[in-house]
Scaffold this active site. Structure first.
Site, mmCIF file in Angstrom:
data_model
loop_
_atom_site.group_PDB
_atom_site.id
_atom_site.type_symbol
_atom_site.label_atom_id
_atom_site.label_comp_id
_atom_site.label_asym_id
_atom_site.label_seq_id
_atom_site.Cartn_x
_atom_site.Cartn_y
_atom_site.Cartn_z
ATOM 1 N N ASN A 46 -5.599 12.110 0.705
ATOM 2 C CA ASN A 46 -4.735 11.274 1.531
ATOM 3 C C ASN A 46 -5.623 10.448 2.456
ATOM 4 O O ASN A 46 -6.850 10.559 2.433
ATOM 5 C CB ASN A 46 -3.742 12.141 2.320
ATOM 6 C CG ASN A 46 -2.617 11.318 2.938
ATOM 7 O OD1 ASN A 46 -1.982 10.524 2.257
ATOM 8 N ND2 ASN A 46 -2.378 11.496 4.227
ATOM 9 N N LYS A 47 -5.009 9.623 3.247
ATOM 10 C CA LYS A 47 -5.747 8.698 4.106
ATOM 11 C C LYS A 47 -6.802 9.434 4.927
ATOM 12 O O LYS A 47 -6.586 10.551 5.393
ATOM 13 C CB LYS A 47 -4.767 7.975 5.029
ATOM 14 C CG LYS A 47 -5.385 6.890 5.890
ATOM 15 C CD LYS A 47 -6.131 5.845 5.072
ATOM 16 C CE LYS A 47 -5.254 5.205 4.021
ATOM 17 N NZ LYS A 47 -6.021 4.238 3.179
ATOM 18 N N ASP A 106 -2.083 10.480 -1.940
ATOM 19 C CA ASP A 106 -2.390 9.480 -2.954
ATOM 20 C C ASP A 106 -2.748 10.125 -4.291
ATOM 21 O O ASP A 106 -2.632 9.485 -5.329
ATOM 22 C CB ASP A 106 -3.534 8.592 -2.478
ATOM 23 C CG ASP A 106 -3.054 7.596 -1.442
ATOM 24 O OD1 ASP A 106 -2.800 6.439 -1.805
ATOM 25 O OD2 ASP A 106 -2.907 7.983 -0.268
ATOM 26 N N ARG A 145 0.859 -1.186 0.000
ATOM 27 C CA ARG A 145 0.000 0.000 0.000
ATOM 28 C C ARG A 145 0.888 1.226 0.000
ATOM 29 O O ARG A 145 2.099 1.149 0.167
ATOM 30 C CB ARG A 145 -1.009 0.024 1.155
ATOM 31 C CG ARG A 145 -0.693 -0.690 2.409
ATOM 32 C CD ARG A 145 0.333 -0.036 3.320
ATOM 33 N NE ARG A 145 0.107 1.392 3.487
ATOM 34 C CZ ARG A 145 1.065 2.255 3.718
ATOM 35 N NH1 ARG A 145 2.327 1.862 3.796
ATOM 36 N NH2 ARG A 145 0.815 3.519 3.874
ATOM 37 N N GLY A 146 0.265 2.380 -0.190
ATOM 38 C CA GLY A 146 1.012 3.620 -0.358
ATOM 39 C C GLY A 146 1.142 3.932 -1.840
ATOM 40 O O GLY A 146 1.503 3.073 -2.642
ATOM 41 N N ALA A 147 0.837 5.177 -2.203
ATOM 42 C CA ALA A 147 0.758 5.531 -3.627
ATOM 43 C C ALA A 147 2.021 5.196 -4.418
ATOM 44 O O ALA A 147 1.933 4.571 -5.485
ATOM 45 C CB ALA A 147 0.406 7.015 -3.767
ATOM 46 N N ARG A 177 -7.342 -0.062 -6.919
ATOM 47 C CA ARG A 177 -7.469 1.022 -5.941
ATOM 48 C C ARG A 177 -7.534 2.349 -6.686
ATOM 49 O O ARG A 177 -6.507 2.909 -7.083
ATOM 50 C CB ARG A 177 -6.305 1.002 -4.946
ATOM 51 C CG ARG A 177 -6.199 -0.325 -4.183
ATOM 52 C CD ARG A 177 -5.462 -0.180 -2.877
ATOM 53 N NE ARG A 177 -6.188 0.666 -1.960
ATOM 54 C CZ ARG A 177 -5.638 1.234 -0.869
ATOM 55 N NH1 ARG A 177 -4.369 1.012 -0.599
ATOM 56 N NH2 ARG A 177 -6.349 1.988 -0.082
#
Length: 359
Positions: free
Chosen positions: A254-255, A244, A45-47, A88
């Site tokens: 973002n999250k 992201d 995970r993570g852009a 995603r």
């Protein structure tokens, strides 16, 4: 530095981030479908890491294809791209990684016209594998450049809050927001990190805390609803997060929970920084209103460690991200330099700039 993912002769090997911090285990993806599952299930995970994973997934699919002609392989490539793109939707790096490999595929397919099909396929497969490996290397270099560009924006001594995980685990290595923190510490700054736990998936508590402890950077985990009280007490000197997707006007996806932190930081006069590679900036999306927001499974909210935490029948909201309007963002740190408001102007001006500039 434990690799988040890596290309191997057997397939793409991923550190399973769903098992951290208690287990360090790996998942081997041997097909592009398995790479898609790894992305969708947040094993990676993570852009930035999603972008690298998508590139490797495309390369893996092309390399493992049994098509005997380029004509037969081309519809398979389109299918690979569609499957990976459906994992995603918020992280624009996903589509960037897919497009980079697709563009190279079509370029090589065109350049090899007239050659024997077996030779064309060998050339294409070798080319896309080399490109996927290059994407991986570039991502680490980009994060280190961002760190150098942004390190002086952080306090030489003080406490910095971050939300979610924007570290080595969100990229091929080193990290975006945590990369800036790492660079500042390496340059002699005395920084204590406050990591929001980041409900419901707990990326801050599980991942950010884990990797900063590996680097001996002092870290304290906060429940997500604590930061405002600490800001009011003067205990936070800066906030830095990843992203992201960043719209052309500087709005930042973002999250979930990032928007709340940004508003609180603005109210208390605390600088709010965003660190992200240029590939996270989506100049084709005018504002944050145009950014698609991924909706994840209700079970992530209803259950914790396999135990049900909510009554049956209750409604659940679980958006993975929120959008922070650009008016709350003090600066955006990229490998090309530091962007400041008005962001529609600074982003447009830097779009064709290839080299990092001083902060």
């Amino acid at each position: 530095m434990i690799p988040t993912l890596e290309w191997t002769d057997e397939g793409v090997r991923f550190l399973d981030q769903t098992k951290l911090p208690l287990e360090t285990t790996y998942v081997l993806a041997t097909t592009y479908d398995e790479v898609a599952t790894v992305i969708r299930d947040m094993i990676v995970r993570g852009a930035p890491a999603i972008g690298v994973s998508a590139a490797m997934g495309m390369a893996l699919g092309i390399d493992r294809s049994t098509a005997t002609t380029v004509e037969a392989l081309t519809p398979e490539v389109e299918q690979m791209a569609a499957v990976l793109a459906g994992t995603r939707p918020t992280a624009v790096n996903l589509f960037w990684g897919i497009a980079r490999l697709k563009d190279l595929y079509y370029k090589l397919a065109t350049e090899t016209v007239g050659r024997p099909e077996a030779d064309r396929l060998r050339t294409i497969k070798a080319g896309v594998i080399a490109e996927a490996k290059q994407v991986y290397t570039e991502d680490i270099d980009t994060c280190k450049t961002m760190g150098r560009v942004g390190q002086d924006l952080l306090p030489r001594e003080g406490t910095v809050l971050t939300h979610c995980n924007a570290g080595a685990l969100c990229a091929a290595g080193y990290g975006t927001a945590l990369g800036v923190i790492r660079a500042a510490v390496e340059a002699g700054a005395d920084i204590h990190v406050l990591a929001d736990e980041t409900r419901p998936y707990l990326q801050g508590a599980r991942l950010t805390a884990w990797e900063l402890l590996q680097d001996n950077i002092p870290t304290t985990v906060l429940c997500d609803n604590m930061s405002g009280a600490l800001m009011r007490q003067g205990r936070i000197q800066a906030v830095i997060v990843g992203a992201d997707r960043i719209a052309a006007n500087g709005d930042v996806a973002n999250k979930i929970g990032t928007y709340t932190v940004a508003v609180l930081a603005k109210e208390h006069g605390i600088p709010f920084f965003v660190a992200a590679p240029w590939s996270t900036i989506d100049v084709n999306t005018a504002t944050g209103d145009g950014i698609p927001i991924e909706q994840r499974s209700a079970r992530e909210v209803t259950h914790s460690n396999g135990k049900q935490m909510t009554p049956d029948g209750v409604g659940i909201e679980n958006p993975a991200f929120d959008v922070t309007p650009s008016k709350y963002v003090t600066a955006i740190i990229t490998e090309r330099g530091v962007l400041r408001a008005p962001y529609n102007e600074s982003i447009a001006a830097m779009t064709n700039t290839q080299t990092a500039v001083s902060a």
